[in-house]
Scaffold this motif. Structure first.
Motif, PDB file in Angstrom:
ATOM      1  N   LYS A   1       2.169   6.354  11.316  1.00  0.00           N
ATOM      2  CA  LYS A   1       0.793   5.886  11.100  1.00  0.00           C
ATOM      3  C   LYS A   1       0.506   5.783   9.598  1.00  0.00           C
ATOM      4  CE  LYS A   1      -0.823   7.859  15.462  1.00  0.00           C
ATOM      5  NZ  LYS A   1      -1.571   8.940  16.123  1.00  0.00           N
ATOM      6  N   GLY A   2       1.073   6.721   8.824  1.00  0.00           N
ATOM      7  CA  GLY A   2       0.924   6.666   7.373  1.00  0.00           C
ATOM      8  C   GLY A   2       1.573   5.414   6.800  1.00  0.00           C
ATOM      9  N   PHE A   3       2.738   5.064   7.362  1.00  0.00           N
ATOM     10  CA  PHE A   3       3.442   3.849   6.933  1.00  0.00           C
ATOM     11  C   PHE A   3       2.595   2.610   7.229  1.00  0.00           C
ATOM     12  CE2 PHE A   3       6.134   0.227   8.143  1.00  0.00           C
ATOM     13  CZ  PHE A   3       6.778   0.002   6.931  1.00  0.00           C
ATOM     14  N   ILE A   4       1.968   2.570   8.409  1.00  0.00           N
ATOM     15  CA  ILE A   4       1.121   1.429   8.790  1.00  0.00           C
ATOM     16  C   ILE A   4      -0.059   1.295   7.819  1.00  0.00           C
ATOM     17  CG2 ILE A   4      -0.468   0.533  10.555  1.00  0.00           C
ATOM     18  CD1 ILE A   4       1.407   1.770  12.663  1.00  0.00           C
ATOM     19  N   LEU A   5      -0.694   2.426   7.501  1.00  0.00           N
ATOM     20  CA  LEU A   5      -1.838   2.408   6.580  1.00  0.00           C
ATOM     21  C   LEU A   5      -1.422   1.913   5.199  1.00  0.00           C
ATOM     22  CD1 LEU A   5      -3.650   5.782   7.471  1.00  0.00           C
ATOM     23  CD2 LEU A   5      -4.530   3.467   7.858  1.00  0.00           C
ATOM     24  N   LEU A   6      -0.314   2.442   4.688  1.00  0.00           N
ATOM     25  CA  LEU A   6       0.147   2.063   3.348  1.00  0.00           C
ATOM     26  C   LEU A   6       0.591   0.601   3.305  1.00  0.00           C
ATOM     27  CD1 LEU A   6       0.659   2.995   0.465  1.00  0.00           C
ATOM     28  CD2 LEU A   6       2.941   3.740   1.168  1.00  0.00           C
ATOM     29  N   ALA A   7       1.317   0.151   4.349  1.00  0.00           N
ATOM     30  CA  ALA A   7       1.766  -1.248   4.419  1.00  0.00           C
ATOM     31  C   ALA A   7       0.561  -2.187   4.467  1.00  0.00           C
ATOM     32  CB  ALA A   7       2.656  -1.458   5.638  1.00  0.00           C
ATOM     33  N   SER A   8      -0.452  -1.802   5.239  1.00  0.00           N
ATOM     34  CA  SER A   8      -1.683  -2.608   5.340  1.00  0.00           C
ATOM     35  C   SER A   8      -2.379  -2.701   3.987  1.00  0.00           C
ATOM     36  CB  SER A   8      -2.638  -2.001   6.367  1.00  0.00           C
ATOM     37  OG  SER A   8      -2.022  -1.930   7.632  1.00  0.00           O
ATOM     38  N   TYR A   9      -2.370  -1.572   3.253  1.00  0.00           N
ATOM     39  CA  TYR A   9      -3.014  -1.563   1.936  1.00  0.00           C
ATOM     40  C   TYR A   9      -2.280  -2.481   0.961  1.00  0.00           C
ATOM     41  CZ  TYR A   9      -5.161  -0.020  -2.379  1.00  0.00           C
ATOM     42  OH  TYR A   9      -5.829  -0.005  -3.581  1.00  0.00           O
ATOM     43  N   LEU A  10      -0.951  -2.460   1.012  1.00  0.00           N
ATOM     44  CA  LEU A  10      -0.158  -3.330   0.129  1.00  0.00           C
ATOM     45  C   LEU A  10      -0.381  -4.809   0.461  1.00  0.00           C
ATOM     46  CD1 LEU A  10       3.197  -1.294  -0.017  1.00  0.00           C
ATOM     47  CD2 LEU A  10       1.442  -1.490  -1.807  1.00  0.00           C
ATOM     48  N   ILE A  11      -0.562  -5.110   1.754  1.00  0.00           N
ATOM     49  CA  ILE A  11      -0.883  -6.481   2.174  1.00  0.00           C
ATOM     50  C   ILE A  11      -2.235  -6.894   1.602  1.00  0.00           C
ATOM     51  CG2 ILE A  11      -1.482  -7.931   4.164  1.00  0.00           C
ATOM     52  CD1 ILE A  11       0.647  -6.274   5.757  1.00  0.00           C
ATOM     53  N   PHE A  12      -3.200  -5.966   1.655  1.00  0.00           N
ATOM     54  CA  PHE A  12      -4.544  -6.226   1.105  1.00  0.00           C
ATOM     55  C   PHE A  12      -4.451  -6.558  -0.393  1.00  0.00           C
ATOM     56  CE2 PHE A  12      -7.885  -4.097  -1.435  1.00  0.00           C
ATOM     57  CZ  PHE A  12      -8.928  -4.985  -1.200  1.00  0.00           C
ATOM     58  N   ILE A  13      -3.683  -5.756  -1.140  1.00  0.00           N
ATOM     59  CA  ILE A  13      -3.525  -5.978  -2.588  1.00  0.00           C
ATOM     60  C   ILE A  13      -2.879  -7.338  -2.855  1.00  0.00           C
ATOM     61  CG2 ILE A  13      -2.324  -5.196  -4.687  1.00  0.00           C
ATOM     62  CD1 ILE A  13      -4.606  -3.375  -3.979  1.00  0.00           C
ATOM     63  N   PHE A  14      -1.819  -7.643  -2.106  1.00  0.00           N
ATOM     64  CA  PHE A  14      -1.114  -8.918  -2.275  1.00  0.00           C
ATOM     65  C   PHE A  14      -2.052 -10.097  -2.007  1.00  0.00           C
ATOM     66  CE2 PHE A  14       1.143 -12.444  -0.165  1.00  0.00           C
ATOM     67  CZ  PHE A  14       1.961 -12.854  -1.218  1.00  0.00           C
ATOM     68  N   LEU A  15      -2.786 -10.026  -0.894  1.00  0.00           N
ATOM     69  CA  LEU A  15      -3.692 -11.123  -0.530  1.00  0.00           C
ATOM     70  C   LEU A  15      -4.836 -11.285  -1.527  1.00  0.00           C
ATOM     71  CD1 LEU A  15      -3.912 -10.725   3.365  1.00  0.00           C
ATOM     72  CD2 LEU A  15      -2.697 -12.486   2.080  1.00  0.00           C
ATOM     73  N   ALA A  16      -5.306 -10.161  -2.090  1.00  0.00           N
ATOM     74  CA  ALA A  16      -6.402 -10.219  -3.067  1.00  0.00           C
ATOM     75  C   ALA A  16      -6.016 -11.104  -4.247  1.00  0.00           C
ATOM     76  CB  ALA A  16      -6.776  -8.829  -3.542  1.00  0.00           C
ATOM     77  N   PHE A  17      -4.771 -10.923  -4.751  1.00  0.00           N
ATOM     78  CA  PHE A  17      -4.289 -11.720  -5.869  1.00  0.00           C
ATOM     79  C   PHE A  17      -3.829 -13.110  -5.423  1.00  0.00           C
ATOM     80  CE2 PHE A  17      -4.011  -7.565  -7.914  1.00  0.00           C
ATOM     81  CZ  PHE A  17      -4.377  -7.865  -9.218  1.00  0.00           C
ATOM     82  N   TYR A  18      -3.141 -13.184  -4.250  1.00  0.00           N
ATOM     83  CA  TYR A  18      -2.572 -14.441  -3.788  1.00  0.00           C
ATOM     84  C   TYR A  18      -3.651 -15.462  -3.445  1.00  0.00           C
ATOM     85  CZ  TYR A  18       0.158 -17.754  -1.000  1.00  0.00           C
ATOM     86  OH  TYR A  18       0.727 -18.891  -0.506  1.00  0.00           O
ATOM     87  N   ILE A  19      -4.647 -15.028  -2.692  1.00  0.00           N
ATOM     88  CA  ILE A  19      -5.737 -15.938  -2.290  1.00  0.00           C
ATOM     89  C   ILE A  19      -6.515 -16.401  -3.509  1.00  0.00           C
ATOM     90  CG2 ILE A  19      -7.926 -16.110  -1.019  1.00  0.00           C
ATOM     91  CD1 ILE A  19      -6.684 -14.225   1.090  1.00  0.00           C
ATOM     92  N   GLU A  20      -6.654 -15.490  -4.491  1.00  0.00           N
ATOM     93  CA  GLU A  20      -7.383 -15.822  -5.724  1.00  0.00           C
ATOM     94  C   GLU A  20      -6.669 -16.931  -6.480  1.00  0.00           C
ATOM     95  OE1 GLU A  20     -10.571 -15.336  -8.398  1.00  0.00           O
ATOM     96  OE2 GLU A  20     -10.240 -14.443  -6.436  1.00  0.00           O
ATOM     97  N   LYS A  21      -5.335 -16.847  -6.510  1.00  0.00           N
ATOM     98  CA  LYS A  21      -4.550 -17.858  -7.231  1.00  0.00           C
ATOM     99  C   LYS A  21      -4.627 -19.199  -6.528  1.00  0.00           C
ATOM    100  CE  LYS A  21      -2.647 -15.282 -10.514  1.00  0.00           C
ATOM    101  NZ  LYS A  21      -2.790 -15.534 -11.936  1.00  0.00           N
TER     102      LYS A  21
END
Length: 317
Positions: free
Chosen positions: A297-317
């Motif tokens: 469950k910790g892995f799922i939370l952390l992976a989801s957070y990394l996806i959020f960070i990636f999308l924040a920058f990717y969508i902005e670009k």
């Protein structure tokens, strides 16, 4: 150079926050306030001071996206990053009070904040006052409930602070106040400069880098505790931090300076992520093994957070 300002600002915020917590607790002992009340109110307010100063400084400087992004990003980081890494290192047993009071309050405030921001694209003074009032009611209920079982709720307070001199308390308060003031100024200035140099919006920098920075103390404390096999930062503490971020940080900031929604992505993306991270905790706690957060469950939370960070920058670009 913008990165230097951000790092210096974060260091001052951490130092200022630590001095403010120590002086606030010592001062509370002087006024004979009970340890239960100190742990649940004084410490919580003091640890929210860095986020409050950053959001207030940003709102007064006309950078509402940083004011909102700081809180929204911190709430996402507390669950995705801090909780995710903590349970990856050491699985966590969840207290039943989590879903009886803390989680419903966090979820309610998250949803209420979303609709407040959506109606008129501004968090005005009356809405800020309503958020702050809800926190006061929540704390009164929490303290009344805790008096019947204080041993599960009293924070680990430094007993030596009971004999701190008045002069030392004054010096700590001054150091804390000065460090928090300049730390918040430098962090907001650095974040704005960094957004320009990276070619992204202030919103992206605030929900990612600024939010991670203000979550570093909680992350460091929980990782050290987990590695030592001691009781890691509890889920209740992280949820309490999220409640304070919305109700006290945004509440007080909006009372002093109304916060406008300049970027539509705050509502269409960031707020949705924040509510999703808050909501997902309930099914995680009950399925498949009740009342436990394990490494998967910790892995799922952390992976989801990394996806959020990636999308924040990717969508902005």
């Amino acid at each position: 150079m913008s990165l230097v300002w951000v790092i210096l600002g974060l260091i001052l915020l951490v130092v200022g926050g630590e001095f403010l917590v120590r002086s606030s607790v010592a001062l509370s002992f002087k006024f004979n306030i009970s340890k239960l009340v100190i742990g649940m109110t004084v410490v919580s307010f003091a640890t929210s001071a860095p986020e409050l100063l950053v959001s207030l400084q940003a709102a007064l400087a006309g950078s509402s996206d940083i004011a909102l992004g700081n809180v929204i990003g911190s709430n996402i980081a507390n669950i995705g990053l801090v909780l995710g890494i903590t349970v990856l290192i050491s699985p966590m047993t969840v207290d039943k009070n989590f879903y009886k009071l803390n989680w419903p309050m966090m979820m309610l405030l998250s949803v209420v904040l979303y609709f407040m921001l959506q109606s008129g694209d501004i968090l005005d003074r009356w809405e800020g006052a309503a958020l702050l009032l809800s926190l006061i009611i929540f704390l009164v209920v929490l303290i009344k409930r805790s008096k019947s079982e204080p041993e599960t709720h009293i924070e680990d307070l430094d007993e030596t602070l009971q004999i701190t001199s008045g002069f030392k308390i004054t010096v700590w308060l001054l150091i804390g106040a000065i460090a928090l003031y300049f730390g918040s100024e430098w962090l907001v200035f650095g974040a704005k400069e960094m957004a320009v140099s990276l070619g992204v919006s202030e919103r992206v920098i605030s929900v990612t880098m600024v939010a991670i920075g203000t979550s570093v103390p909680e992350l460091a404390a929980s990782v050290i505790a987990a590695l030592k096999k001691e009781k890691a930062i509890s889920l209740g503490n992280l949820i309490g931090s999220n409640i304070f971020n919305i109700a006290s940080v945004l509440g007080l900031t909006a009372i002093i300076q109304p916060i406008s929604v300049n970027s539509p992505k705050i509502l269409s993306s960031d707020m949705i992520w924040m509510m999703a991270f808050a909501f997902i905790l309930i099914p995680m706690i009950f399925l498949p093994k009740k009342m436990e957060l394990g490494r998967f469950k910790g892995f799922i939370l952390l992976a989801s957070y990394l996806i959020f960070i990636f999308l924040a920058f990717y969508i902005e670009k």
